[in-house]
Design a protein around this motif. Structure first.
Motif, PDB file in Angstrom:
ATOM      1  N   ASP A 381       0.847  -1.197   0.000  1.00  0.00           N
ATOM      2  CA  ASP A 381       0.000   0.000   0.000  1.00  0.00           C
ATOM      3  C   ASP A 381       0.885   1.250   0.000  1.00  0.00           C
ATOM      4  OD1 ASP A 381      -1.541   2.268   1.313  1.00  0.00           O
ATOM      5  OD2 ASP A 381      -3.142   0.778   1.137  1.00  0.00           O
ATOM      6  N   ALA A 382       0.713   2.100  -1.015  1.00  0.00           N
ATOM      7  CA  ALA A 382       1.574   3.278  -1.169  1.00  0.00           C
ATOM      8  C   ALA A 382       1.482   4.221   0.024  1.00  0.00           C
ATOM      9  CB  ALA A 382       1.211   4.022  -2.451  1.00  0.00           C
ATOM     10  N   ASN A 383       0.294   4.369   0.578  1.00  0.00           N
ATOM     11  CA  ASN A 383       0.130   5.271   1.724  1.00  0.00           C
ATOM     12  C   ASN A 383       0.670   4.661   3.015  1.00  0.00           C
ATOM     13  OD1 ASN A 383      -1.128   7.423   0.332  1.00  0.00           O
ATOM     14  ND2 ASN A 383      -3.090   6.336   0.371  1.00  0.00           N
ATOM     15  N   LEU A 384       0.393   3.375   3.227  1.00  0.00           N
ATOM     16  CA  LEU A 384       0.859   2.723   4.445  1.00  0.00           C
ATOM     17  C   LEU A 384       2.378   2.575   4.474  1.00  0.00           C
ATOM     18  CD1 LEU A 384      -1.855  -0.063   4.934  1.00  0.00           C
ATOM     19  CD2 LEU A 384      -1.593   2.077   6.211  1.00  0.00           C
ATOM     20  N   ARG A 385       3.002   2.517   3.305  1.00  0.00           N
ATOM     21  CA  ARG A 385       4.461   2.420   3.242  1.00  0.00           C
ATOM     22  C   ARG A 385       5.139   3.654   3.837  1.00  0.00           C
ATOM     23  NH1 ARG A 385       6.889  -1.190  -0.627  1.00  0.00           N
ATOM     24  NH2 ARG A 385       8.500   0.358  -1.055  1.00  0.00           N
ATOM     25  N   LYS A 386       4.417   4.786   3.822  1.00  0.00           N
ATOM     26  CA  LYS A 386       4.976   6.032   4.355  1.00  0.00           C
ATOM     27  C   LYS A 386       4.952   6.060   5.883  1.00  0.00           C
ATOM     28  CE  LYS A 386       3.212   8.557   0.329  1.00  0.00           C
ATOM     29  NZ  LYS A 386       2.266   9.620  -0.102  1.00  0.00           N
ATOM     30  N   LEU A 387       4.144   5.192   6.458  1.00  0.00           N
ATOM     31  CA  LEU A 387       4.012   5.149   7.916  1.00  0.00           C
ATOM     32  C   LEU A 387       5.243   4.495   8.540  1.00  0.00           C
ATOM     33  CD1 LEU A 387       2.073   5.415  10.443  1.00  0.00           C
ATOM     34  CD2 LEU A 387       1.386   3.071   9.948  1.00  0.00           C
ATOM     35  N   LYS A 388       5.762   5.112   9.603  1.00  0.00           N
ATOM     36  CA  LYS A 388       6.903   4.526  10.316  1.00  0.00           C
ATOM     37  C   LYS A 388       6.419   3.970  11.642  1.00  0.00           C
ATOM     38  CE  LYS A 388      11.660   5.416  11.747  1.00  0.00           C
ATOM     39  NZ  LYS A 388      12.745   6.406  11.829  1.00  0.00           N
ATOM     40  N   PRO A 389       6.401   2.651  11.789  1.00  0.00           N
ATOM     41  CA  PRO A 389       5.925   2.054  13.052  1.00  0.00           C
ATOM     42  C   PRO A 389       6.913   2.258  14.192  1.00  0.00           C
ATOM     43  CG  PRO A 389       6.765   0.361  11.587  1.00  0.00           C
ATOM     44  CD  PRO A 389       6.804   1.643  10.804  1.00  0.00           C
ATOM     45  N   VAL A 390       6.458   1.979  15.381  1.00  0.00           N
ATOM     46  CA  VAL A 390       7.330   2.040  16.555  1.00  0.00           C
ATOM     47  C   VAL A 390       8.248   0.825  16.577  1.00  0.00           C
ATOM     48  CG1 VAL A 390       7.411   2.103  19.077  1.00  0.00           C
ATOM     49  CG2 VAL A 390       5.615   3.341  17.860  1.00  0.00           C
ATOM     50  N   ILE A 391       7.648  -0.337  16.346  1.00  0.00           N
ATOM     51  CA  ILE A 391       8.422  -1.578  16.270  1.00  0.00           C
ATOM     52  C   ILE A 391       7.836  -2.460  15.176  1.00  0.00           C
ATOM     53  CG2 ILE A 391       9.067  -1.566  18.714  1.00  0.00           C
ATOM     54  CD1 ILE A 391       6.719  -4.230  18.061  1.00  0.00           C
ATOM     55  N   VAL A 392       8.634  -3.382  14.704  1.00  0.00           N
ATOM     56  CA  VAL A 392       8.145  -4.460  13.835  1.00  0.00           C
ATOM     57  C   VAL A 392       8.566  -5.776  14.472  1.00  0.00           C
ATOM     58  CG1 VAL A 392       8.302  -5.595  11.599  1.00  0.00           C
ATOM     59  CG2 VAL A 392       8.212  -3.102  11.702  1.00  0.00           C
ATOM     60  N   HIS A 393       7.596  -6.629  14.718  1.00  0.00           N
ATOM     61  CA  HIS A 393       7.841  -7.931  15.347  1.00  0.00           C
ATOM     62  C   HIS A 393       7.739  -9.011  14.274  1.00  0.00           C
ATOM     63  CE1 HIS A 393       6.789 -10.841  18.908  1.00  0.00           C
ATOM     64  NE2 HIS A 393       7.859 -11.206  18.238  1.00  0.00           N
ATOM     65  N   VAL A 394       8.834  -9.692  14.012  1.00  0.00           N
ATOM     66  CA  VAL A 394       8.845 -10.748  12.988  1.00  0.00           C
ATOM     67  C   VAL A 394       8.367 -12.040  13.644  1.00  0.00           C
ATOM     68  CG1 VAL A 394      10.195 -11.882  11.190  1.00  0.00           C
ATOM     69  CG2 VAL A 394      10.777  -9.559  11.885  1.00  0.00           C
TER      70      VAL A 394
END
Length: 427
Positions: A381-394
């Protein structure tokens, strides 16, 4: 004759005294007149000349290069001071926000725990969301208490439990924590190799005193075995009065999580859900045609909390939660710690069972993002790609290390195609 001469002398003396007095009066008057007309004296320089002379030496009319340099230096100092003041203002605003939050919680506790009172008007009644914290007991573990007092910020810290099996992921974990600028974190090492590794990388580390049961699992166990240990280990942290943000090692930190917590519940946890319905709960209708008119039964569903990333406050319900999970995982043959974590949080009291009275909050699933959300939705998603999360849990994928590195490349290094080579799920 003598009398006549005496009177004549007296008259002459009186007349002479009158002339002297008159002269004095005239002198005083003349002095006042001259003082008024010539305030700068008879022989003073021309006042206009003095004024001109002052104007000629006035520094404001003739700036020297030296003074200009001083002014420039002062401007630079003021600019630096302005930057520092802005930083202090940001810190003060954050402290004020936390203080107001604590104040609000304290007010709720006082109102709820005080003498019985009448309910207010419709829409104004609020129940207690936040249980009171326990009284810290440093006798539980004085060595750990000393470490926590040095590492924590406002009695909060991130805690990760690791052994040598996850050394590579641990390096990615603490490297990005340092990049974000987080200082209040601690690695609980389950073997000597991790202690040495952390010390060599200037990472705060703590190793428990020898414990035969924990040591045997901690040194050789896989992810699930180590994950189950954390509930027993965390108990001491809560008893010492600290709020813990528990983090598994397969997590990439991109922002400071403490700036995104609400702190209004006993437990705040990230979700395994991937949209608003699954993460926050929804009304799921079960269809049983054989029931005829009553064929549709409404059920409430929510996807589980992830036991690999949650914030837990030092309250009695929180400690009871850890005790319940540690006991069940230690005594039930097929107990999975994440399933038990959710069952104890959500199952209500019913015949034969007393539920846990702990408050809970679900974290924003876009801010505290699981790897299913990232790889199945966000990266496409082009818009969601711009969002910077706090963490990413794999957490949804077994190829954890390469995906963690790809997350760093995408969000930190700005490599646009870093995530593209991975499938949505696992192969």
């Amino acid at each position: 004759m003598a009398l006549g001469r005496s009177r004549e002398k007296s008259g002459q003396s009186s007349f002479r005294g009158s002339r002297i007095a008159a002269a004095i009066v005239i002198g005083v008057i003349a002095g006042c007149v001259f003082a008024f007309l010539f305030p700068h004296g008879f022989f003073s320089a021309n006042p206009s000349a003095q004024t001109n002379s002052n104007l000629e030496v006035d520094p404001a009319s003739c700036e020297s290069s030296e003074k200009i340099d001083r002014i420039k230096s002062d401007i630079m100092k003021l600019s630096d001071k302005n930057v520092e003041l802005k930083r202090q203002v940001r810190e003060l605003n954050e402290k004020l926000r936390l203080a107001e939050q604590v104040k609000g919680h304290a007010r709720e506790q006082v109102i709820t725990l005080s003498e019985p009172h009448k309910a207010g008007p419709f829409g104004t009644v609020k129940g207690l969301r936040t249980n009171p914290t326990v009284l810290p007991d440093e006798t539980v573990n004085p060595r750990l208490a000393k470490i926590l007092s040095e590492v924590s910020v406002r009695k909060e810290l991130i805690v990760c439990i690791a052994n040598s099996n996850v050394k590579s992921m641990l390096e990615v974990w603490f490297t990005n924590i340092k990049k974000v600028g987080i200082s209040n974190y601690l690695v609980v090492a389950l073997d000597d190799a991790i202690v040495d590794f952390c010390k060599s990388n200037n990472v705060p580390v703590y190793q428990r005193d020898p414990d035969e049961g924990i040591d045997s699992i901690g040194k050789t166990g896989g992810n699930h075995a180590v994950s189950a240990l954390k509930f027993k280990i965390l108990r001491e942290f809560l008893q010492l009065g600290y709020s813990i943000l528990l983090s598994d090692v397969d997590i990439v930190f991109l922002q400071n999580p403490f700036e995104h917590l609400y702190r209004d519940s006993d437990v705040e946890s990230m979700s395994d859900g991937h949209n608003n319905m699954t993460a926050y709960g929804y009304n799921d209708v079960f269809d049983e045609p054989a029931m005829g008119w009553a064929r549709y039964a409404h059920t409430m569903r929510i996807w589980v909390y992830n036991s690999g990333f949650f914030y837990i406050r030092p309250t009695v319900p929180s400690i009871e939660l850890l005790d319940r999970i540690a006991y069940r995982v230690g005594t039930e043959a097929n107990a999975w710690d994440q399933a038990v974590f959710n069952e104890e949080l959500f199952f209500p009291s019913h015949p034969g069972y007393v539920g846990l009275y702990a408050s809970k909050r679900t974290m924003d699933f876009y801010m505290f993002m699981n790897s299913k959300v990232l790889f199945k939705t966000v990266r496409k998603d082009a818009n969601l790609r711009k969002l910077k999360p706090v963490i990413v849990h794999v957490n949804y994928h077994p190829d954890k290390l390469p995906r963690m590195k790809a997350v760093v490349e995408f969000y930190v290094d700005g490599k646009e195609d870093a995530l593209e080579s991975f499938p949505d799920g696992s192969e």
